[in-house]
Write a protein that holds these residues in place. Structure first.
Motif, PDB file in Angstrom:
ATOM      1  N   ALA A  28      51.006  44.938  36.836  1.00 28.46           N
ATOM      2  CA  ALA A  28      51.603  45.409  35.586  1.00 28.46           C
ATOM      3  C   ALA A  28      53.089  45.053  35.528  1.00 28.46           C
ATOM      4  CB  ALA A  28      51.394  46.912  35.449  1.00 28.46           C
ATOM      5  N   LYS A  29      53.769  45.217  36.665  1.00 28.51           N
ATOM      6  CA  LYS A  29      55.200  44.895  36.736  1.00 28.51           C
ATOM      7  C   LYS A  29      55.451  43.412  36.471  1.00 28.51           C
ATOM      8  CE  LYS A  29      57.726  48.546  37.855  1.00 28.51           C
ATOM      9  NZ  LYS A  29      58.979  48.871  37.170  1.00 28.51           N
ATOM     10  N   LYS A  30      54.442  42.605  36.779  1.00 26.08           N
ATOM     11  CA  LYS A  30      54.561  41.160  36.527  1.00 26.08           C
ATOM     12  C   LYS A  30      54.248  40.816  35.075  1.00 26.08           C
ATOM     13  CE  LYS A  30      55.117  38.914  40.670  1.00 26.08           C
ATOM     14  NZ  LYS A  30      55.984  37.745  40.896  1.00 26.08           N
ATOM     15  N   GLY A  31      54.002  41.845  34.263  1.00 24.92           N
ATOM     16  CA  GLY A  31      53.807  41.616  32.842  1.00 24.92           C
ATOM     17  C   GLY A  31      52.368  41.539  32.371  1.00 24.92           C
ATOM     18  N   HIS A  32      51.425  41.899  33.274  1.00 27.60           N
ATOM     19  CA  HIS A  32      50.017  41.857  32.872  1.00 27.60           C
ATOM     20  C   HIS A  32      49.520  43.270  32.584  1.00 27.60           C
ATOM     21  CE1 HIS A  32      49.980  37.741  34.261  1.00 27.60           C
ATOM     22  NE2 HIS A  32      50.471  38.138  35.418  1.00 27.60           N
ATOM     23  N   LYS A  33      48.905  43.432  31.458  1.00 26.72           N
ATOM     24  CA  LYS A  33      48.370  44.743  31.126  1.00 26.72           C
ATOM     25  C   LYS A  33      47.194  45.058  32.060  1.00 26.72           C
ATOM     26  CE  LYS A  33      47.222  47.662  27.223  1.00 26.72           C
ATOM     27  NZ  LYS A  33      46.766  47.773  25.842  1.00 26.72           N
ATOM     28  N   THR A  34      47.330  46.150  32.789  1.00 27.29           N
ATOM     29  CA  THR A  34      46.394  46.442  33.876  1.00 27.29           C
ATOM     30  C   THR A  34      45.856  47.867  33.778  1.00 27.29           C
ATOM     31  OG1 THR A  34      47.612  44.928  35.328  1.00 27.29           O
ATOM     32  CG2 THR A  34      46.172  46.518  36.401  1.00 27.29           C
ATOM     33  N   ALA A  35      44.557  48.003  34.062  1.00 28.24           N
ATOM     34  CA  ALA A  35      43.958  49.335  34.177  1.00 28.24           C
ATOM     35  C   ALA A  35      43.478  49.521  35.609  1.00 28.24           C
ATOM     36  CB  ALA A  35      42.786  49.470  33.220  1.00 28.24           C
ATOM     37  N   VAL A  36      43.640  50.710  36.149  1.00 28.13           N
ATOM     38  CA  VAL A  36      43.122  50.982  37.490  1.00 28.13           C
ATOM     39  C   VAL A  36      42.172  52.175  37.389  1.00 28.13           C
ATOM     40  CG1 VAL A  36      45.245  52.254  38.138  1.00 28.13           C
ATOM     41  CG2 VAL A  36      43.712  51.414  39.931  1.00 28.13           C
ATOM     42  N   ILE A  37      40.967  51.979  37.924  1.00 25.73           N
ATOM     43  CA  ILE A  37      39.902  52.983  37.771  1.00 25.73           C
ATOM     44  C   ILE A  37      39.532  53.580  39.132  1.00 25.73           C
ATOM     45  CG2 ILE A  37      37.573  53.416  36.910  1.00 25.73           C
ATOM     46  CD1 ILE A  37      37.726  50.861  35.314  1.00 25.73           C
ATOM     47  N   ASP A  38      39.480  54.892  39.184  1.00 22.54           N
ATOM     48  CA  ASP A  38      39.032  55.584  40.390  1.00 22.54           C
ATOM     49  C   ASP A  38      37.510  55.757  40.328  1.00 22.54           C
ATOM     50  OD1 ASP A  38      38.684  57.159  42.580  1.00 22.54           O
ATOM     51  OD2 ASP A  38      40.234  58.625  42.072  1.00 22.54           O
ATOM     52  N   PHE A  39      36.802  55.134  41.253  1.00 21.54           N
ATOM     53  CA  PHE A  39      35.337  55.242  41.291  1.00 21.54           C
ATOM     54  C   PHE A  39      34.850  56.342  42.238  1.00 21.54           C
ATOM     55  CE2 PHE A  39      33.000  51.937  38.952  1.00 21.54           C
ATOM     56  CZ  PHE A  39      34.059  51.211  38.440  1.00 21.54           C
ATOM     57  N   ILE A 124      28.637  53.060  51.282  1.00 27.07           N
ATOM     58  CA  ILE A 124      27.904  52.048  50.519  1.00 27.07           C
ATOM     59  C   ILE A 124      26.964  52.729  49.522  1.00 27.07           C
ATOM     60  CG2 ILE A 124      28.086  50.124  52.143  1.00 27.07           C
ATOM     61  CD1 ILE A 124      25.416  50.924  53.328  1.00 27.07           C
ATOM     62  N   GLU A 125      27.353  53.938  49.112  1.00 24.25           N
ATOM     63  CA  GLU A 125      26.534  54.672  48.145  1.00 24.25           C
ATOM     64  C   GLU A 125      26.811  54.174  46.724  1.00 24.25           C
ATOM     65  OE1 GLU A 125      24.184  57.175  48.879  1.00 24.25           O
ATOM     66  OE2 GLU A 125      24.446  56.381  50.898  1.00 24.25           O
ATOM     67  N   LYS A 126      26.291  54.923  45.765  1.00 22.81           N
ATOM     68  CA  LYS A 126      26.329  54.500  44.366  1.00 22.81           C
ATOM     69  C   LYS A 126      27.737  54.152  43.838  1.00 22.81           C
ATOM     70  CE  LYS A 126      24.049  55.519  40.063  1.00 22.81           C
ATOM     71  NZ  LYS A 126      23.227  56.472  39.321  1.00 22.81           N
ATOM     72  N   GLY A 127      28.698  55.026  44.122  1.00 22.38           N
ATOM     73  CA  GLY A 127      30.060  54.793  43.627  1.00 22.38           C
ATOM     74  C   GLY A 127      30.616  53.471  44.123  1.00 22.38           C
ATOM     75  N   ALA A 128      30.417  53.207  45.395  1.00 25.05           N
ATOM     76  CA  ALA A 128      30.903  51.964  45.996  1.00 25.05           C
ATOM     77  C   ALA A 128      30.150  50.771  45.408  1.00 25.05           C
ATOM     78  CB  ALA A 128      30.729  52.007  47.511  1.00 25.05           C
ATOM     79  N   HIS A 129      28.868  50.953  45.203  1.00 27.87           N
ATOM     80  CA  HIS A 129      28.048  49.882  44.634  1.00 27.87           C
ATOM     81  C   HIS A 129      28.502  49.522  43.217  1.00 27.87           C
ATOM     82  CE1 HIS A 129      24.470  48.408  42.412  1.00 27.87           C
ATOM     83  NE2 HIS A 129      24.406  47.609  43.463  1.00 27.87           N
ATOM     84  N   LEU A 130      28.738  50.556  42.406  1.00 31.36           N
ATOM     85  CA  LEU A 130      29.149  50.304  41.028  1.00 31.36           C
ATOM     86  C   LEU A 130      30.564  49.738  40.945  1.00 31.36           C
ATOM     87  CD1 LEU A 130      27.560  53.341  39.189  1.00 31.36           C
ATOM     88  CD2 LEU A 130      26.920  50.940  38.988  1.00 31.36           C
ATOM     89  N   ALA A 131      31.422  50.140  41.876  1.00 29.22           N
ATOM     90  CA  ALA A 131      32.795  49.630  41.876  1.00 29.22           C
ATOM     91  C   ALA A 131      32.811  48.122  42.092  1.00 29.22           C
ATOM     92  CB  ALA A 131      33.625  50.333  42.937  1.00 29.22           C
ATOM     93  N   MET A 132      31.890  47.623  42.928  1.00 37.72           N
ATOM     94  CA  MET A 132      31.911  46.184  43.231  1.00 37.72           C
ATOM     95  C   MET A 132      30.970  45.380  42.335  1.00 37.72           C
ATOM     96  SD  MET A 132      29.122  44.855  45.008  1.00 37.72           S
ATOM     97  CE  MET A 132      27.519  45.604  45.070  1.00 37.72           C
ATOM     98  N   TYR A 133      30.020  46.052  41.686  1.00 45.45           N
ATOM     99  CA  TYR A 133      28.945  45.327  41.012  1.00 45.45           C
ATOM    100  C   TYR A 133      29.441  44.307  39.977  1.00 45.45           C
ATOM    101  CZ  TYR A 133      24.573  44.300  38.660  1.00 45.45           C
ATOM    102  OH  TYR A 133      23.502  43.641  38.135  1.00 45.45           O
ATOM    103  N   PHE A 134      30.409  44.703  39.176  1.00 48.82           N
ATOM    104  CA  PHE A 134      30.862  43.837  38.078  1.00 48.82           C
ATOM    105  C   PHE A 134      32.073  42.968  38.448  1.00 48.82           C
ATOM    106  CE2 PHE A 134      28.727  47.482  36.153  1.00 48.82           C
ATOM    107  CZ  PHE A 134      27.854  46.865  35.275  1.00 48.82           C
ATOM    108  N   ALA A 135      32.477  42.997  39.713  1.00 41.77           N
ATOM    109  CA  ALA A 135      33.750  42.386  40.104  1.00 41.77           C
ATOM    110  C   ALA A 135      33.743  40.859  40.018  1.00 41.77           C
ATOM    111  CB  ALA A 135      34.103  42.817  41.518  1.00 41.77           C
ATOM    112  N   ASP A 136      34.952  40.313  39.750  1.00 44.29           N
ATOM    113  CA  ASP A 136      35.180  38.869  39.837  1.00 44.29           C
ATOM    114  C   ASP A 136      35.854  38.535  41.165  1.00 44.29           C
ATOM    115  OD1 ASP A 136      34.351  38.312  37.076  1.00 44.29           O
ATOM    116  OD2 ASP A 136      36.149  39.446  36.543  1.00 44.29           O
ATOM    117  N   ASP A 137      36.739  39.439  41.590  1.00 43.90           N
ATOM    118  CA  ASP A 137      37.457  39.254  42.849  1.00 43.90           C
ATOM    119  C   ASP A 137      37.310  40.521  43.697  1.00 43.90           C
ATOM    120  OD1 ASP A 137      38.628  36.751  42.015  1.00 43.90           O
ATOM    121  OD2 ASP A 137      39.948  37.941  40.727  1.00 43.90           O
TER     122      ASP A 137
END
Lengths: 269, 87
Positions: A28-39, A124-137
């Motif tokens: 965000a400080k570098k000028g990119h609009k960023t959201a951070v989500i707690d899973f 490696i339960e549901k929360g962890a699975h969903l946090a990584m499922y849609f990831a690009d990086d």
């Protein structure tokens, strides 16, 4: 095009939330609009690390259930107006997150944000699975310690087989190593796995080394991401990491115990 | 850190021990990661069939699945007991 970053590790206590807060702030400080989500549903803590715990009204699960809009739940950071936090719910219902619901929210965020940082819970339960499922990086946070390295390797296996990109035969998730709580002096004494050791075992692209640092606890005590402590070694390490991720070429620091006897005596901090 | 520590470098460090253990473990876990899920069941059923004819131990049979770029190999290894006479 928005990118979804998951910060994951398998093992708990290695610095996922510290890292999520720091890199989200850095982007965000570098000028990119960023959201951070707690899973981490049921055990939310990102709000505390970001210093917005008293401003939480609605959470992730409220949005999924349609009890609040995304804009109502997103908290604008007090230090940077390009950064927004979506807190986890404190519900004890494990099934509060659904793949469909998470996917919908991420799609909506993608329209408005450049980076979406997903702070994964441990395990490696549901929360962890969903946090990584849609990831690009994926940012794999690892400590130079046997159980953390093993769990990181396990997470790599899951990323390459259970993610959306894997299931739909798309280009795989880009995986990066963030080696945290590193003590160059202990490595030198042969008491701690070195960067090279960990890289040899995990064969990952190293994004950066974060040294064991008092500034991390100081930052969480006050609820400010450590990257804002620009004088601290950990803060600088995270700033380097964000810059490298964005394509800047920065030499690695904090790997060698540069401070010899001379430095110790004449105090280079 | 005492001065003596400077002279102890010849002793195997705990870090190198950690690395060695991890390398073995990770290699093992990675190889089993890509195995088909039917492998344990296959092993169990094969053992049952073999036991109809020969009295072999539980661990006398091993099923290995190996994968490289061009082919997949299923390797079956059965150790027969020494004294067994097939007449």
């Amino acid at each position: 095009m928005a990118r979804i970053i998951v910060v994951t590790s398998g093992k708990g206590g290695v610095g996922k939330t510290t890292t999520s807060a720091a890199i989200a702030m850095g982007l965000a400080k570098k000028g990119h609009k960023t959201a951070v989500i707690d899973f981490d549903v049921g055990l939310r803590n990102l709000d505390l690390i970001m210093g917005c715990e008293r401003r939480v009204v609605y959470d992730f699960v409220n949005v999924i259930n349609g009890e609040a809009t995304l804009n109502q739940a997103l908290i604008r950071d007090k230090n940077c107006n390009l950064l927004y936090i979506l807190p986890a719910s404190q519900t004890r219902d494990k099934d509060a997150l659904s793949q469909e619901g998470v996917g919908k929210i991420l799609d909506e965020l993608k329209k408005d944000f450049k980076y979406i940082v997903c702070d994964s819970p441990a395990g490696i339960e549901k929360g962890a699975h969903l946090a990584m499922y849609f990831a690009d990086d994926a940012f794999i946070v690892t400590n130079p310690e046997v159980s953390s390295v093993r769990d990181s390797d396990r997470m790599l296996g899951i990323l390459s087989s259970k993610s959306r990109r894997a299931e739909q035969n798309e280009e795989p998730i880009k995986e990066y190593l963030l080696l945290s709580r590193y003590s160059p002096d202990r490595v030198k004494l042969g008491e701690m796995l070195s960067v090279d050791d960990v890289q040899e075992i995990l064969s990952l692209h190293l994004l950066g080394v974060i040294p064991e640092s008092k500034s991390v606890l100081n930052a969480s005590n006050s609820g400010t991401p450590v990257i804002l402590d620009e004088k601290s070694d950990a803060g600088q390490a995270y700033a380097d990491i964000v810059a490298r991720y964005l394509g800047e070429d920065r030499p690695h620091r904090f790997i060698d115990d540069k401070q010899g006897l001379f430095g110790k005596l004449f105090g280079r901090k | 850190m005492s001065l003596l520590d400077y002279f102890k470098t010849s002793k195997a460090s705990s870090a190198s021990l950690a690395k060695e253990r991890l390398q073995i473990l990770v290699a093992h876990e990675r190889s089993s990661r890509n195995q088909p899920s039917y492998l344990p069941q296959l092993q169990k059923e094969l053992l049952e069939v073999i036991r109809k004819y020969i009295n072999v131990e539980q661990d006398a049979i091993s099923v290995n699945f190996e994968q490289n770029d061009t082919q997949e190999t299923l390797e079956l290894n059965i150790v027969l007991p020494d004294h067994q006479k097939t007449t």
